[in-house]
Design an enzyme around this catalytic site. Structure first.
Site, mmCIF file in Angstrom:
data_model
loop_
_atom_site.group_PDB
_atom_site.id
_atom_site.type_symbol
_atom_site.label_atom_id
_atom_site.label_comp_id
_atom_site.label_asym_id
_atom_site.label_seq_id
_atom_site.Cartn_x
_atom_site.Cartn_y
_atom_site.Cartn_z
ATOM 1 N N ASP A 30 -6.218 -1.881 5.426
ATOM 2 C CA ASP A 30 -5.950 -1.252 6.724
ATOM 3 C C ASP A 30 -6.961 -0.142 6.984
ATOM 4 O O ASP A 30 -7.912 0.030 6.231
ATOM 5 C CB ASP A 30 -4.507 -0.759 6.805
ATOM 6 C CG ASP A 30 -4.185 0.232 5.712
ATOM 7 O OD1 ASP A 30 -5.087 1.005 5.336
ATOM 8 O OD2 ASP A 30 -3.045 0.234 5.214
ATOM 9 N N LYS A 90 -3.237 -0.681 11.700
ATOM 10 C CA LYS A 90 -2.231 0.348 11.485
ATOM 11 C C LYS A 90 -2.785 1.740 11.637
ATOM 12 O O LYS A 90 -2.794 2.534 10.717
ATOM 13 C CB LYS A 90 -1.605 0.224 10.104
ATOM 14 C CG LYS A 90 -0.114 0.088 10.231
ATOM 15 C CD LYS A 90 0.507 -0.132 8.910
ATOM 16 C CE LYS A 90 1.921 0.326 8.986
ATOM 17 N NZ LYS A 90 2.330 1.134 7.902
ATOM 18 N N MET A 140 0.548 12.964 7.696
ATOM 19 C CA MET A 140 0.916 12.404 9.004
ATOM 20 C C MET A 140 1.477 13.477 9.932
ATOM 21 O O MET A 140 2.398 13.221 10.708
ATOM 22 C CB MET A 140 1.975 11.295 8.841
ATOM 23 C CG MET A 140 1.560 10.194 7.906
ATOM 24 S SD MET A 140 2.894 9.026 7.579
ATOM 25 C CE MET A 140 3.900 9.910 6.413
#
Ligand code: SAH
Length: 510
Positions: free
Chosen positions: A38, A60, A175
């Site tokens: 990814d 992603k 994140m």
């Protein structure tokens, strides 16, 4: 179709720097039938994959899911059930916010065997590359990895803001960029001092690494100013202040410089690795390709007649390579060269000759044809027969001068350089969007071919903010003849010399 079920390897691909891949992971990629990756896994790692491996990108990037998690899961199961071994590359470590646990459970439920290969997590590596140790005896006794992704309006939150706020732990959020404002607000609301140091490290461990520091009070504004976006690690705690003292990665002399390499791909790796080690982001856009000559007959003939020659002179690594390739293809070996004396231009050519067990008798002081002539004036060359295998259309000065000294020189074409236009579109688009800091020219043909790639464009405008670096005076002259004045010319006409001059240039710019 085989009955055997393949194994799925859940592999930590590390945080970005390809050197941070583990040896076990590399071995797994090399032997896998299918490689699934990814956007967080460095594309360089795909170079390790076998030539017939299937390579599948599953995307992603926060929200823009190329394949949903369910589809990824299905894909892994299907491939394994086909009997294929699958290397599933995941950014950082697969079990640190990487959903590796869920993927393992899913594989288990489908009866697919799996193994986990831990990786270097960005949660530790991005701070480390920013000069921030996540623990330090003087500052903190523990560290927490926290998701910064949780929806702040969620009712039954698992976030323990009061615990985070009251502890002296280093808090590492993954994140969390989009949620930065909330994270800071919650910590302050639960009692964390507003002057607590905080840093964001984006694309940590890569040449694109960007770091913004501040305090809980100032950081939101600073991040906005710096236009820093995901993916980034957020580090909160007193260890952040150590960056002032311990920063190293972004202090390297060429850090963040985007440098185009125009050498033929087969020869570029040395320059690329030297520049990358100094922090540069290298963009390989070869302007030349080195190919065997269309007509090999004269080289072959000279090898058949080798006993008639007294000297063999090489002016480049390619000359050495193609001469020996042809010699071996003809079923001969170095024993037929025993009577010869050798001369080489440049230390690298000399080293390449050494690889074949031969020491050069002459090595010029500097690495231009002119200095070879000086070197030859020390030896008896009159009436000697000299073989000069080199590029088609090479400069004539060397054979002319040797002839003047009384030698009988035979020039043969050992290889040809061709224009390589594969990277043309990429080059033009990078130049137009100002994404190139410097271009390196390692020979006259790299300059002339580079310029012909830009053909119809306004080259003066395209190269306005680009630093051009030439390996030596001859290359520079070619550049000038095409209306480019090199900003840098190497003092020593070698790759190392070129690199040193780039360092000196950027040093003086500071
Ligand atoms: N398993 C990964 C984390 C995946 S979650 C690991 O161990 O590193 C995705 C988050 O990881 C991103 O939102 C970002 O916070 C972080 N991340 C991954 N690679 C990063 C990098 N090179 N630099 C900074 N942050 C990174």
């Amino acid at each position: 179709m085989t009955n055997k079920t393949g194994i799925v390897y859940l592999i930590g691909a590390g945080p970005g720097d390809p050197g941070l891949l583990t040896i076990k992971a590399k071995e797994c990629i090399e032997t896998a039938d299918v490689v699934v990756y990814d956007y967080l896994a460095s594309p360089f790692l795909l170079d390790y994959a076998g030539s017939d491996a299937q390579i599948i990108y599953v995307g992603k990037k926060g929200g823009d899911h190329t394949l949903s998690q369910d589809k990824i899961n299905l894909l892994l199961v299907d491939k394994a059930k086909e009997g294929l071994d699958v290397a599933r590359l995941k950014g950082g470590d697969p079990f640190v916010f990487g959903r590796g646990g869920e993927e393992a459970q899913m594989l288990l439920s489908h009866g697919v065997p799996y193994e986990v290969i831990p990786g270097v997590t960005s949660a530790i590596a991005a701070p480390a590359y920013a000069g921030i140790p996540v623990t330090h005896r003087d500052h903190t006794s523990f560290v927490s990895f926290i998701t910064g992704h949780e929806d702040p309006t969620k009712k039954d939150t698992s976030m323990q803001w009061d615990v985070y706020a009251k502890s002296n732990a280093t808090l590492v959020f993954l994140m969390g960029v989009k949620n930065l404002k909330n994270i800071v607000k919650n910590l302050i609301a639960h009692g964390k001092e507003s002057n607590t140091p905080i840093a964001l490290v984006r694309w940590g461990t890569t040449a694109k690494q960007q770091t913004v520091t501040g305090t809980l009070e100032t950081i939101v504004e600073r991040v906005k100013l710096a236009k820093l976006t995901s993916p980034a690690i957020i580090i909160i705690g007193h260890v952040v202040s150590l960056r002032d003292e311990l920063a190293w990665f972004d202090k390297r002399p060429l850090f963040g410089k985007r440098i185009v390499i125009t050498r033929a791909r087969a020869q570029a790796s040395n320059l690329v690795s030297m520049l990358a080690r100094l922090g540069a982001h290298c963009i390989e856009i070869p302007s030349i390709r080195i190919v065997p000559p269309q007509d090999l007959d004269s080289l072959k003939k000279s090898i058949e007649d080798i006993s008639k020659y007294d000297w063999l002179v090489f002016t480049s690594v390619n000359g050495v390579k193609f001469f020996f390739d042809t010699l071996f293809d003809m079923g001969r070996d170095v024993r037929v060269l025993g009577h010869l004396k050798f001369a080489c231009i440049g230390p690298v050519t000399k080293e390449r000759l050494r690889d074949f067990g031969i020491t050069s008798d002459i090595l010029p002081q500097t690495y231009r044809a002119e200095s070879v002539i000086d070197a030859f004036s020390m030896v008896e060359i009159k009436d000697k027969k000299v073989l000069l295998p080199r590029a088609k259309k090479a400069r004539t000065i060397l054979p002319e001068e040797l002839t003047k000294m009384g030698a009988r020189v035979d020039e043969v074409t050992a290889y040809e350089t061709r224009l390589d236009v594969e990277g043309k579109e990429e080059l033009i688009s990078l130049l137009e969007s100002n994404e190139i800091d410097a271009v390196t020219f390692t020979s006259s043909s790299t300059v002339s071919n580079f310029m012909s790639m830009l053909e119809s464009k306004d080259t003066k405008k395209l190269l306005k903010n680009v630093v051009t670096a030439s390996i030596g005076p001859i290359t520079s002259d070619t550049a000038r003849s095409l209306d480019i004045e090199p900003a840098i010319e190497a003092k020593e006409y070698t790759i190392q010399g070129l690199v040193d001059s780039l360092i000196a240039y950027y040093e003086s710019e500071k």
